[in-house]
Design a protein around this motif. Structure first.
Motif, PDB file in Angstrom:
ATOM      1  N   ARG A 301      36.440  37.166  33.912  1.00  0.00           N
ATOM      2  CA  ARG A 301      37.859  37.188  33.538  1.00  0.00           C
ATOM      3  C   ARG A 301      38.122  38.306  32.515  1.00  0.00           C
ATOM      4  NH1 ARG A 301      42.062  33.056  33.298  1.00  0.00           N
ATOM      5  NH2 ARG A 301      40.762  31.557  34.370  1.00  0.00           N
ATOM      6  N   GLU A 302      37.199  38.481  31.565  1.00  0.00           N
ATOM      7  CA  GLU A 302      37.366  39.549  30.553  1.00  0.00           C
ATOM      8  C   GLU A 302      37.376  40.924  31.222  1.00  0.00           C
ATOM      9  OE1 GLU A 302      34.777  37.198  27.229  1.00  0.00           O
ATOM     10  OE2 GLU A 302      34.224  39.299  27.580  1.00  0.00           O
ATOM     11  N   TRP A 303      36.433  41.139  32.194  1.00  0.00           N
ATOM     12  CA  TRP A 303      36.407  42.441  32.885  1.00  0.00           C
ATOM     13  C   TRP A 303      37.732  42.669  33.615  1.00  0.00           C
ATOM     14  CZ3 TRP A 303      31.317  40.669  35.575  1.00  0.00           C
ATOM     15  CH2 TRP A 303      30.243  40.791  34.685  1.00  0.00           C
ATOM     16  N   MET A 304      38.236  41.595  34.224  1.00  0.00           N
ATOM     17  CA  MET A 304      39.489  41.727  34.995  1.00  0.00           C
ATOM     18  C   MET A 304      40.651  42.063  34.073  1.00  0.00           C
ATOM     19  SD  MET A 304      38.910  38.482  37.547  1.00  0.00           S
ATOM     20  CE  MET A 304      40.378  38.624  38.557  1.00  0.00           C
ATOM     21  N   THR A 305      40.697  41.377  32.928  1.00  0.00           N
ATOM     22  CA  THR A 305      41.792  41.617  31.977  1.00  0.00           C
ATOM     23  C   THR A 305      41.706  43.045  31.453  1.00  0.00           C
ATOM     24  OG1 THR A 305      41.619  39.312  31.347  1.00  0.00           O
ATOM     25  CG2 THR A 305      42.856  40.728  29.855  1.00  0.00           C
ATOM     26  N   LYS A 306      40.481  43.464  31.111  1.00  0.00           N
ATOM     27  CA  LYS A 306      40.286  44.802  30.557  1.00  0.00           C
ATOM     28  C   LYS A 306      40.681  45.867  31.582  1.00  0.00           C
ATOM     29  CE  LYS A 306      37.283  47.161  27.440  1.00  0.00           C
ATOM     30  NZ  LYS A 306      36.009  47.814  27.540  1.00  0.00           N
ATOM     31  N   ALA A 307      40.403  45.594  32.852  1.00  0.00           N
ATOM     32  CA  ALA A 307      40.752  46.563  33.898  1.00  0.00           C
ATOM     33  C   ALA A 307      42.266  46.669  34.066  1.00  0.00           C
ATOM     34  CB  ALA A 307      40.104  46.153  35.224  1.00  0.00           C
ATOM     35  N   GLY A 308      43.001  45.606  33.693  1.00  0.00           N
ATOM     36  CA  GLY A 308      44.462  45.657  33.798  1.00  0.00           C
ATOM     37  C   GLY A 308      45.061  44.545  34.638  1.00  0.00           C
ATOM     38  N   PHE A 309      44.230  43.703  35.244  1.00  0.00           N
ATOM     39  CA  PHE A 309      44.770  42.609  36.069  1.00  0.00           C
ATOM     40  C   PHE A 309      45.389  41.554  35.165  1.00  0.00           C
ATOM     41  CE2 PHE A 309      41.380  44.218  38.933  1.00  0.00           C
ATOM     42  CZ  PHE A 309      42.180  44.490  40.042  1.00  0.00           C
ATOM     43  N   ASP A 310      46.458  40.916  35.652  1.00  0.00           N
ATOM     44  CA  ASP A 310      47.000  39.787  34.912  1.00  0.00           C
ATOM     45  C   ASP A 310      47.241  38.593  35.831  1.00  0.00           C
ATOM     46  OD1 ASP A 310      49.935  41.792  34.270  1.00  0.00           O
ATOM     47  OD2 ASP A 310      49.284  40.824  36.116  1.00  0.00           O
ATOM     48  N   HIS A 311      47.835  37.552  35.270  1.00  0.00           N
ATOM     49  CA  HIS A 311      48.008  36.274  35.993  1.00  0.00           C
ATOM     50  C   HIS A 311      46.693  35.839  36.640  1.00  0.00           C
ATOM     51  CE1 HIS A 311      52.148  38.075  36.036  1.00  0.00           C
ATOM     52  NE2 HIS A 311      52.329  36.920  35.414  1.00  0.00           N
ATOM     53  N   ILE A 312      45.641  35.877  35.856  1.00  0.00           N
ATOM     54  CA  ILE A 312      44.316  35.550  36.419  1.00  0.00           C
ATOM     55  C   ILE A 312      44.178  34.031  36.536  1.00  0.00           C
ATOM     56  CG2 ILE A 312      41.815  35.744  36.050  1.00  0.00           C
ATOM     57  CD1 ILE A 312      42.519  38.386  34.500  1.00  0.00           C
ATOM     58  N   VAL A 313      43.834  33.600  37.734  1.00  0.00           N
ATOM     59  CA  VAL A 313      43.664  32.155  37.958  1.00  0.00           C
ATOM     60  C   VAL A 313      42.317  31.877  38.602  1.00  0.00           C
ATOM     61  CG1 VAL A 313      46.101  31.507  38.184  1.00  0.00           C
ATOM     62  CG2 VAL A 313      44.872  32.323  40.187  1.00  0.00           C
ATOM     63  N   GLU A 314      41.767  30.725  38.278  1.00  0.00           N
ATOM     64  CA  GLU A 314      40.514  30.300  38.909  1.00  0.00           C
ATOM     65  C   GLU A 314      40.900  29.487  40.143  1.00  0.00           C
ATOM     66  OE1 GLU A 314      37.887  27.882  36.484  1.00  0.00           O
ATOM     67  OE2 GLU A 314      36.146  28.776  37.461  1.00  0.00           O
ATOM     68  N   MET A 315      40.786  30.117  41.304  1.00  0.00           N
ATOM     69  CA  MET A 315      41.231  29.452  42.537  1.00  0.00           C
ATOM     70  C   MET A 315      40.261  28.381  42.995  1.00  0.00           C
ATOM     71  SD  MET A 315      42.698  32.435  44.897  1.00  0.00           S
ATOM     72  CE  MET A 315      43.308  31.225  46.017  1.00  0.00           C
ATOM     73  N   GLU A 316      38.995  28.584  42.673  1.00  0.00           N
ATOM     74  CA  GLU A 316      37.983  27.593  43.035  1.00  0.00           C
ATOM     75  C   GLU A 316      36.992  27.558  41.881  1.00  0.00           C
ATOM     76  OE1 GLU A 316      35.073  27.498  46.643  1.00  0.00           O
ATOM     77  OE2 GLU A 316      37.107  27.651  47.409  1.00  0.00           O
ATOM     78  N   LYS A 317      36.718  26.378  41.381  1.00  0.00           N
ATOM     79  CA  LYS A 317      35.932  26.261  40.151  1.00  0.00           C
ATOM     80  C   LYS A 317      34.568  26.946  40.271  1.00  0.00           C
ATOM     81  CE  LYS A 317      34.806  22.924  36.559  1.00  0.00           C
ATOM     82  NZ  LYS A 317      35.047  23.890  35.504  1.00  0.00           N
ATOM     83  N   ASN A 318      34.307  27.802  39.299  1.00  0.00           N
ATOM     84  CA  ASN A 318      33.031  28.532  39.228  1.00  0.00           C
ATOM     85  C   ASN A 318      32.726  29.357  40.471  1.00  0.00           C
ATOM     86  OD1 ASN A 318      32.412  27.582  36.627  1.00  0.00           O
ATOM     87  ND2 ASN A 318      31.706  25.644  37.498  1.00  0.00           N
ATOM     88  N   THR A 319      33.764  29.706  41.244  1.00  0.00           N
ATOM     89  CA  THR A 319      33.537  30.461  42.485  1.00  0.00           C
ATOM     90  C   THR A 319      34.536  31.596  42.699  1.00  0.00           C
ATOM     91  OG1 THR A 319      32.750  28.393  43.473  1.00  0.00           O
ATOM     92  CG2 THR A 319      33.175  30.201  44.985  1.00  0.00           C
ATOM     93  N   ILE A 320      35.818  31.334  42.477  1.00  0.00           N
ATOM     94  CA  ILE A 320      36.806  32.384  42.800  1.00  0.00           C
ATOM     95  C   ILE A 320      37.791  32.586  41.655  1.00  0.00           C
ATOM     96  CG2 ILE A 320      38.646  33.124  44.380  1.00  0.00           C
ATOM     97  CD1 ILE A 320      37.378  31.445  46.549  1.00  0.00           C
ATOM     98  N   LEU A 321      37.916  33.856  41.235  1.00  0.00           N
ATOM     99  CA  LEU A 321      38.972  34.241  40.299  1.00  0.00           C
ATOM    100  C   LEU A 321      39.888  35.225  41.011  1.00  0.00           C
ATOM    101  CD1 LEU A 321      37.003  34.836  36.965  1.00  0.00           C
ATOM    102  CD2 LEU A 321      38.883  33.210  37.262  1.00  0.00           C
ATOM    103  N   ALA A 322      41.178  35.049  40.843  1.00  0.00           N
ATOM    104  CA  ALA A 322      42.129  35.985  41.452  1.00  0.00           C
ATOM    105  C   ALA A 322      43.059  36.492  40.367  1.00  0.00           C
ATOM    106  CB  ALA A 322      42.919  35.284  42.546  1.00  0.00           C
ATOM    107  N   GLY A 323      43.479  37.741  40.490  1.00  0.00           N
ATOM    108  CA  GLY A 323      44.407  38.312  39.516  1.00  0.00           C
ATOM    109  C   GLY A 323      45.366  39.251  40.232  1.00  0.00           C
ATOM    110  N   THR A 324      46.427  39.642  39.544  1.00  0.00           N
ATOM    111  CA  THR A 324      47.390  40.542  40.176  1.00  0.00           C
ATOM    112  C   THR A 324      47.490  41.843  39.386  1.00  0.00           C
ATOM    113  OG1 THR A 324      49.160  39.521  38.920  1.00  0.00           O
ATOM    114  CG2 THR A 324      48.817  38.680  41.122  1.00  0.00           C
ATOM    115  N   LYS A 325      47.930  42.865  40.091  1.00  0.00           N
ATOM    116  CA  LYS A 325      48.178  44.158  39.425  1.00  0.00           C
ATOM    117  C   LYS A 325      49.695  44.297  39.319  1.00  0.00           C
ATOM    118  CE  LYS A 325      47.275  49.101  39.980  1.00  0.00           C
ATOM    119  NZ  LYS A 325      46.363  50.086  40.561  1.00  0.00           N
ATOM    120  N   GLY A 326      50.177  44.520  38.111  1.00  0.00           N
ATOM    121  CA  GLY A 326      51.610  44.609  37.891  1.00  0.00           C
ATOM    122  C   GLY A 326      52.243  45.783  38.644  1.00  0.00           C
TER     123      GLY A 326
END
Ligand SMILES: C[S@@+](CC[C@H](N)C(=O)[O-])C[C@H]1O[C@@H](n2cnc3c(N)ncnc32)[C@H](O)[C@@H]1O
Length: 327
Positions: A301-326
């Motif tokens: 999640r930190e790498w995703m935030t640092k890259a610029g993604f937001d609205h990061i959600v854990e779609m499946e516990k300990n398996t899938i993270l999804a984020g959006t690019k503004g």
């Protein structure tokens, strides 16, 4: 919750005999001849050219473990297991077991790895042993095929037009998403040797006009751009922290403004020893790759935030993270 170990299971854990008996049975391919019907030890020994007495002892041990049944003098496959162990089966996963067997010597170095912190191998099989890597891709594909259609059903991509599967391997996810969303234009990006396997599978599904194959190394050159959906499954656990942070930055550049990134892997949860399988899998990565490990979901999640993604959600516990690019 960590598993509870009783005194008897402590011995079973230390006596790794059953694991090696199983791996050897796969290596000898005992299950495929039994797909034609029950066979005696002598008949099987003739088929696989082995010593009948030693083989019959191995077969009885397999019966006691629960991997075969015995009917009189003959040995019989267990149907639910045969689906995975008979070479001609759609879900055969024997190659994965052969890989475990091939790792036997590396596991012998675990003590040294833990003491020195030094890896026992260079890189990983996809980079070092392309032929073996392609074999693993075939089996991972067969396993992924069991879960990919459900994932394509779960993640609603009906409003998106383009999709890239980074390190897409045999193509199980690209295929499932192409089948679920007929309007989606898909690119599968991977190393040259793996793409041979992706091509076989995609042609088999007659999706070659829907899924484009692009060769490259996701750590070096830029990724093709830009896509509404950037999907990356089971690639982070081969790499270092720094490589993954840089890779997720690349995924960001490959994402169209307004698009989404979907990262699937085997995360370590908030408690470092959970989920148990992932914590143990992380040791497997330590033994058989130079840099591999499982990462905490929080770190990804930190790498995703640092890259610029937001609205990061854990779609499946300990398996899938999804984020959006503004936009
Ligand atoms: C464990 S497989 C995952 C395959 C597929 N995404 C899945 O989830 O089933 C890892 C994939 O990453 C690919 N890969 C590894 N290193 C790579 C690199 N540096 N550049 C591109 N692909 C790479 C491998 O060829 C392999 O297909």
């Amino acid at each position: 919750m960590p598993r509870e170990i009783s005194a008897p299971s402590l011995f079973q854990l230390g006596y790794y005999w059953e694991a090696k008996i199983f791996l050897t049975s796969v290596k000898l391919d005992l299950y495929t001849p039994l797909a034609d019907g029950p066979k005696t030890a002598k008949q099987l020994a003739d088929t696989i050219q082995s010593d009948p007495d030693a083989l019959s002892r191995l077969l009885d041990a397999l019966v006691s473990i629960g991997l075969l049944r015995r009917e009189g003098e003959a040995y019989v496959n267990i149907p639910e297991l045969a689906e995975f162990l008979v070479k001609t089966s759609r879900f055969y996963m024997g190659e994965l077991m052969l890989l475990q067997d091939a790792e036997w010597d590396h596991w012998g170095k675990l003590e040294e790895i833990v003491k020195t912190g030094q890896p026992a191998v260079k890189d990983n099989i996809f980079m070092n042993h392309p032929e073996l890597g392609a074999t693993v891709s075939r089996v991972l594909h067969r396993m992924a095929k069991r879960v990919a259609p459900a994932l394509a059903e779960k993640i609603d991509l009906s409003s998106y037009k383009t999709f890239i599967d980074v390190g897409g391997g045999g193509g199980a996810f690209s295929i499932a998403f192409a089948q679920r969303y007929p309007h989606l234009k898909i690119t599968l990006f991977d190393l040259a040797q793996t793409l041979k396997v992706s091509k076989e599978n995609i042609e088999h599904e007659q999706l070659h006009d829907r899924i484009e194959l692009v060769e490259g190394n996701f750590n070096t050159g830029p990724l093709p751009a830009s896509y509404d959906v950037v999907f990356a499954s089971d690639i982070l656990h081969y790499q270092t922290d720094a490589e993954n942070a840089a890779l997720i930055q690349r995924l960001y550049h490959a994402t169209q403004p307004g698009g989404v990134v979907i990262i699937k892997d085997m995360f370590i949860g908030d408690d470092d020893s959970e989920p148990g399988w992932n914590a143990v899998f992380s040791i497997h990565m330590m033994v058989y790759s130079e840099k591999g490990r499982c990462f905490k979901g929080e770190r990804i999640r930190e790498w995703m935030t640092k890259a610029g993604f937001d609205h990061i959600v854990e779609m499946e516990k300990n398996t899938i993270l999804a984020g959006t690019k503004g936009i």
